[in-house]
Design a protein around this motif. Structure first.
Motif, PDB file in Angstrom:
ATOM      1  N   PHE A 143       0.827  -1.205   0.000  1.00 36.81           N
ATOM      2  CA  PHE A 143       0.000   0.000   0.000  1.00 36.81           C
ATOM      3  C   PHE A 143       0.862   1.257   0.000  1.00 36.81           C
ATOM      4  O   PHE A 143       1.967   1.283   0.566  1.00 36.81           O
ATOM      5  CB  PHE A 143      -0.918   0.038   1.229  1.00 36.81           C
ATOM      6  CG  PHE A 143      -2.049  -0.955   1.165  1.00 36.81           C
ATOM      7  CD1 PHE A 143      -2.237  -1.763   0.058  1.00 36.81           C
ATOM      8  CD2 PHE A 143      -2.931  -1.085   2.233  1.00 36.81           C
ATOM      9  CE1 PHE A 143      -3.268  -2.680   0.012  1.00 36.81           C
ATOM     10  CE2 PHE A 143      -3.966  -1.993   2.188  1.00 36.81           C
ATOM     11  CZ  PHE A 143      -4.133  -2.795   1.080  1.00 36.81           C
ATOM     12  N   ASN A 144       0.318   2.316  -0.620  1.00 37.81           N
ATOM     13  CA  ASN A 144       0.914   3.641  -0.578  1.00 37.81           C
ATOM     14  C   ASN A 144      -0.045   4.580   0.155  1.00 37.81           C
ATOM     15  O   ASN A 144      -1.266   4.542  -0.073  1.00 37.81           O
ATOM     16  CB  ASN A 144       1.165   4.174  -1.997  1.00 37.81           C
ATOM     17  CG  ASN A 144       2.040   3.237  -2.809  1.00 37.81           C
ATOM     18  OD1 ASN A 144       3.125   2.861  -2.376  1.00 37.81           O
ATOM     19  ND2 ASN A 144       1.562   2.866  -3.988  1.00 37.81           N
ATOM     20  N   TYR A 145       0.479   5.428   1.022  1.00 35.50           N
ATOM     21  CA  TYR A 145      -0.350   6.317   1.843  1.00 35.50           C
ATOM     22  C   TYR A 145      -0.013   7.769   1.524  1.00 35.50           C
ATOM     23  O   TYR A 145       1.144   8.122   1.315  1.00 35.50           O
ATOM     24  CB  TYR A 145      -0.115   6.048   3.337  1.00 35.50           C
ATOM     25  CG  TYR A 145      -0.406   4.619   3.742  1.00 35.50           C
ATOM     26  CD1 TYR A 145      -1.696   4.234   4.082  1.00 35.50           C
ATOM     27  CD2 TYR A 145       0.607   3.657   3.766  1.00 35.50           C
ATOM     28  CE1 TYR A 145      -1.980   2.926   4.453  1.00 35.50           C
ATOM     29  CE2 TYR A 145       0.334   2.350   4.129  1.00 35.50           C
ATOM     30  CZ  TYR A 145      -0.960   1.992   4.471  1.00 35.50           C
ATOM     31  OH  TYR A 145      -1.218   0.702   4.831  1.00 35.50           O
ATOM     32  N   LEU A 146      -1.103   8.580   1.528  1.00 35.26           N
ATOM     33  CA  LEU A 146      -0.924   9.997   1.241  1.00 35.26           C
ATOM     34  C   LEU A 146      -1.916  10.796   2.084  1.00 35.26           C
ATOM     35  O   LEU A 146      -3.100  10.487   2.133  1.00 35.26           O
ATOM     36  CB  LEU A 146      -1.174  10.285  -0.258  1.00 35.26           C
ATOM     37  CG  LEU A 146      -1.132  11.756  -0.685  1.00 35.26           C
ATOM     38  CD1 LEU A 146       0.281  12.304  -0.547  1.00 35.26           C
ATOM     39  CD2 LEU A 146      -1.625  11.910  -2.123  1.00 35.26           C
ATOM     40  N   ILE A 147      -1.439  11.850   2.759  1.00 31.18           N
ATOM     41  CA  ILE A 147      -2.290  12.729   3.538  1.00 31.18           C
ATOM     42  C   ILE A 147      -1.732  14.145   3.457  1.00 31.18           C
ATOM     43  O   ILE A 147      -0.505  14.334   3.446  1.00 31.18           O
ATOM     44  CB  ILE A 147      -2.404  12.264   5.010  1.00 31.18           C
ATOM     45  CG1 ILE A 147      -3.456  13.116   5.727  1.00 31.18           C
ATOM     46  CG2 ILE A 147      -1.046  12.323   5.709  1.00 31.18           C
ATOM     47  CD1 ILE A 147      -3.776  12.599   7.119  1.00 31.18           C
ATOM     48  N   GLY A 148      -2.644  15.142   3.363  1.00 29.20           N
ATOM     49  CA  GLY A 148      -2.159  16.512   3.264  1.00 29.20           C
ATOM     50  C   GLY A 148      -3.305  17.482   3.049  1.00 29.20           C
ATOM     51  O   GLY A 148      -4.488  17.127   3.125  1.00 29.20           O
ATOM     52  N   LEU A 149      -2.977  18.712   2.788  1.00 30.05           N
ATOM     53  CA  LEU A 149      -3.943  19.766   2.528  1.00 30.05           C
ATOM     54  C   LEU A 149      -3.978  20.082   1.042  1.00 30.05           C
ATOM     55  O   LEU A 149      -2.942  20.084   0.375  1.00 30.05           O
ATOM     56  CB  LEU A 149      -3.582  21.032   3.315  1.00 30.05           C
ATOM     57  CG  LEU A 149      -3.601  20.911   4.833  1.00 30.05           C
ATOM     58  CD1 LEU A 149      -3.139  22.216   5.461  1.00 30.05           C
ATOM     59  CD2 LEU A 149      -4.993  20.550   5.338  1.00 30.05           C
ATOM     60  N   GLN A 150      -5.205  20.364   0.563  1.00 26.65           N
ATOM     61  CA  GLN A 150      -5.363  20.671  -0.849  1.00 26.65           C
ATOM     62  C   GLN A 150      -6.047  22.014  -0.988  1.00 26.65           C
ATOM     63  O   GLN A 150      -7.112  22.250  -0.415  1.00 26.65           O
ATOM     64  CB  GLN A 150      -6.195  19.583  -1.537  1.00 26.65           C
ATOM     65  CG  GLN A 150      -6.409  19.831  -3.023  1.00 26.65           C
ATOM     66  CD  GLN A 150      -7.172  18.698  -3.687  1.00 26.65           C
ATOM     67  OE1 GLN A 150      -7.327  17.631  -3.109  1.00 26.65           O
ATOM     68  NE2 GLN A 150      -7.645  18.945  -4.896  1.00 26.65           N
ATOM     69  N   LEU A 151      -5.466  22.907  -1.739  1.00 28.06           N
ATOM     70  CA  LEU A 151      -6.026  24.226  -1.984  1.00 28.06           C
ATOM     71  C   LEU A 151      -6.557  24.283  -3.415  1.00 28.06           C
ATOM     72  O   LEU A 151      -5.866  23.917  -4.358  1.00 28.06           O
ATOM     73  CB  LEU A 151      -4.968  25.308  -1.778  1.00 28.06           C
ATOM     74  CG  LEU A 151      -5.445  26.760  -1.896  1.00 28.06           C
ATOM     75  CD1 LEU A 151      -4.737  27.641  -0.875  1.00 28.06           C
ATOM     76  CD2 LEU A 151      -5.183  27.309  -3.315  1.00 28.06           C
ATOM     77  N   THR A 152      -7.789  24.751  -3.520  1.00 24.13           N
ATOM     78  CA  THR A 152      -8.427  24.896  -4.831  1.00 24.13           C
ATOM     79  C   THR A 152      -8.904  26.330  -4.983  1.00 24.13           C
ATOM     80  O   THR A 152      -9.610  26.858  -4.114  1.00 24.13           O
ATOM     81  CB  THR A 152      -9.619  23.937  -4.969  1.00 24.13           C
ATOM     82  OG1 THR A 152      -9.176  22.589  -4.732  1.00 24.13           O
ATOM     83  CG2 THR A 152     -10.232  24.037  -6.355  1.00 24.13           C
ATOM     84  N   TRP A 153      -8.527  26.956  -6.078  1.00 27.48           N
ATOM     85  CA  TRP A 153      -8.895  28.354  -6.303  1.00 27.48           C
ATOM     86  C   TRP A 153      -9.233  28.526  -7.779  1.00 27.48           C
ATOM     87  O   TRP A 153      -8.394  28.323  -8.655  1.00 27.48           O
ATOM     88  CB  TRP A 153      -7.733  29.282  -5.918  1.00 27.48           C
ATOM     89  CG  TRP A 153      -8.178  30.723  -5.748  1.00 27.48           C
ATOM     90  CD1 TRP A 153      -9.345  31.285  -6.167  1.00 27.48           C
ATOM     91  CD2 TRP A 153      -7.446  31.757  -5.109  1.00 27.48           C
ATOM     92  NE1 TRP A 153      -9.409  32.602  -5.830  1.00 27.48           N
ATOM     93  CE2 TRP A 153      -8.238  32.937  -5.165  1.00 27.48           C
ATOM     94  CE3 TRP A 153      -6.201  31.824  -4.484  1.00 27.48           C
ATOM     95  CZ2 TRP A 153      -7.827  34.149  -4.631  1.00 27.48           C
ATOM     96  CZ3 TRP A 153      -5.791  33.033  -3.957  1.00 27.48           C
ATOM     97  CH2 TRP A 153      -6.602  34.183  -4.020  1.00 27.48           C
ATOM     98  N   ASN A 154     -10.484  28.901  -8.008  1.00 25.14           N
ATOM     99  CA  ASN A 154     -10.942  29.142  -9.372  1.00 25.14           C
ATOM    100  C   ASN A 154     -10.535  30.559  -9.768  1.00 25.14           C
ATOM    101  O   ASN A 154     -11.148  31.531  -9.341  1.00 25.14           O
ATOM    102  CB  ASN A 154     -12.463  28.961  -9.441  1.00 25.14           C
ATOM    103  CG  ASN A 154     -12.969  28.953 -10.867  1.00 25.14           C
ATOM    104  OD1 ASN A 154     -12.181  28.983 -11.803  1.00 25.14           O
ATOM    105  ND2 ASN A 154     -14.275  28.897 -11.021  1.00 25.14           N
TER     106      ASN A 154
END
Length: 468
Positions: free
Chosen positions: A337-348
């Motif tokens: 398994f591969n694990y990923l965690i973090g914050l995602q910023l979305t700006w239109n």
């Protein structure tokens, strides 16, 4: 004294309808009809289904606050180049420059909104307003449906009463005609009077046919609306007491006005949600993935043997250059398994001014709703006062027609005695009978109008037309 006379009139109308009621028939009042409609009417079921469908919008708004969990899986055939993969020095790269095989992958991802600059809070407020809007709209639609049932009841009851009046009138006309025919042959009445009596008889026969047709049509419409079959046999009775659709002085919030306020609130909350699209949103995201490739080893042995023939070497050296190949059983092996965690910023950044157009549209819709609300409040006050004046005038008219009915009833009773004794002729008796019939219809019509106006006034007062 007036109340006693009114009760006598109601009793007389009830006795007048007794010949229509046969054995096995039910007697339904307006409240009985409304109760049947609530249980059986398709229109009520449609309103309930519409409310359930509209209530789903509440869950759609609430979903903005919950995380999005998704699962993806796929399989594909891939031809992967070994150049630039960091294994140029291995024996594998010396034999082949590309690996072919089947790729299997899956991913489980979660995304939870953290900072949305009002999008989530606006959606939660919209959910609350939408829920209230659905409940209020359901009540209003039910009131409109019950008002339609009341109108059909008044038509069916009027047709039923007209049929009874037509039957009674025909019976009297037949008796008068038989007597007049004997008098005409004996030259006791003129030919003109005899022909007038015969014309009255033919008219009463035609009226009976029309009354039967009207009763069938109005009863069929009523049955279709409230959910009864044509095989259901019943008669309608009229209850005109003050307890039927009483209108207390207390005025609650009008349902239409409440609906319009909620509609304006929805447009107001939508503006905040649309405005949040101008700012970035930050979400907490995490995922678990697994991807591996089952290498197509066909022809690899021949290439390896050719390499040994050309360059010599040990077979074990080649194994060091070949990575471990997982088996299909390792598809859900935690070790891969591969694990990923973090914050995602979305700006239109740019959307062709779509957000500004939506925001302007929501503001204009709110302005329209506020203007319509003010207009509706003014018209409701006017309609409420108008209905109160009409009801007051109807009360006076009913009292006056009630006195006329009492007099016409006595006149008809006396005329029946006088014609038997020969004190009056048939023409005068028929005129007295027609006057009585007209009075009965007028009194009946006024009372039915009173019921309808009371029901409409309850709607304007914010009261339900029919409550279980």
């Amino acid at each position: 004294m007036l109340l006693v006379k009114a009760n006598r009139a109601i009793l007389f109308l009830y006795l007048l309808l007794i010949p229509v009621i046969t054995r096995g028939e039910y007697m339904y009042s307006l409240r009985d009809i409304l109760s049947i409609a609530r249980k059986n009417a398709t229109g009520i079921q449609v309103i309930q289904y519409q409310a359930r469908a509209e209530r789903a919008q509440t869950d759609i708004y609430k979903s903005e606050a919950f995380p999005v969990v998704s699962f993806q899986s796929g399989s594909s055939y891939m031809s992967q180049s070994l150049r630039g993969q960091g294994i140029q020095e291995s024996f594998l790269f010396l034999i082949i420059d590309r690996i072919n095989g089947y790729v299997f992958d899956w991913a489980l991802s979660v995304q939870q909104p953290l900072i949305t600059f009002g999008r989530v809070s606006s959606a939660l407020r919209l959910a609350g307003v939408s829920d209230s809007l659905t409940d209020a709209n359901q009540r209003y639609q039910e009131d409109i449906f019950y008002l339609r049932v009341i109108e059909l009841f008044t038509r069916a009851y009027t047709a039923q009463l007209d049929l009874q009046i037509a039957q009674d009138a025909l019976q009297r006309s037949e008796r008068i005609y038989e007597r007049s025919e004997l008098d005409y042959r004996a030259d006791r009445i003129s030919q003109r009077d005899f022909y007038r009596i015969e014309a009255q008889l033919r008219g009463d026969q035609a009226n009976l046919i029309t009354a039967r047709s009207d009763r069938t049509i109005t009863r069929s419409r009523l049955n279709t609306t409230i959910g009864l079959g044509e095989e259901d046999v019943y008669s309608l009775v009229l209850d005109t007491g003050r307890t039927v659709f009483d209108t207390p002085d207390t005025i609650l919030q009008n349902t239409q006005i409440f609906l319009k306020k909620l509609q304006a609130d929805i447009y107001r909350h939508q503006q905040k949600g649309i405005r949040s699209g101008l700012f970035p949103s930050i979400s907490l995201s995490g995922s678990i993935t697994n991807q591996f490739m089952i290498i197509d080893t066909s022809g690899l042995t021949e290439l390896y043997l050719e390499y040994l023939d050309r360059n010599g070497g040990d077979t074990g050296e080649m194994a060091l250059g070949i990575p471990d190949i997982p088996s299909p059983l390792d598809y859900f092996n935690p070790g891969y398994f591969n694990y990923l965690i973090g914050l995602q910023l979305t700006w239109n950044i740019f959307d062709g001014k779509r957000i500004f157009a939506q925001l302007r549209q929501a503001r204009l819709n709110e302005d329209i709703a506020r203007a319509e609300l003010q207009q509706l409040e003014e018209s409701t006050r006017t309609d409420r006062e108008e209905l109160r004046m009409k009801l007051s005038a109807l009360d006076s008219s009913i009292s006056a027609v009630q006195l006329r009915f009492n007099a016409a009833e006595k006149a008809l009773s006396r005329a029946e005695e006088d014609i038997e004794r020969g004190f009056i002729d048939a023409i005068l008796f028929l005129e007295i009978q027609q006057e009585f019939q007209a009075t009965v219809r007028q009194l009946d019509s006024l009372r039915l109008q009173q019921l309808l106006l009371r029901a409409r006034l309850r709607i304007l007062h914010g009261l339900p037309v029919y409550a279980r």
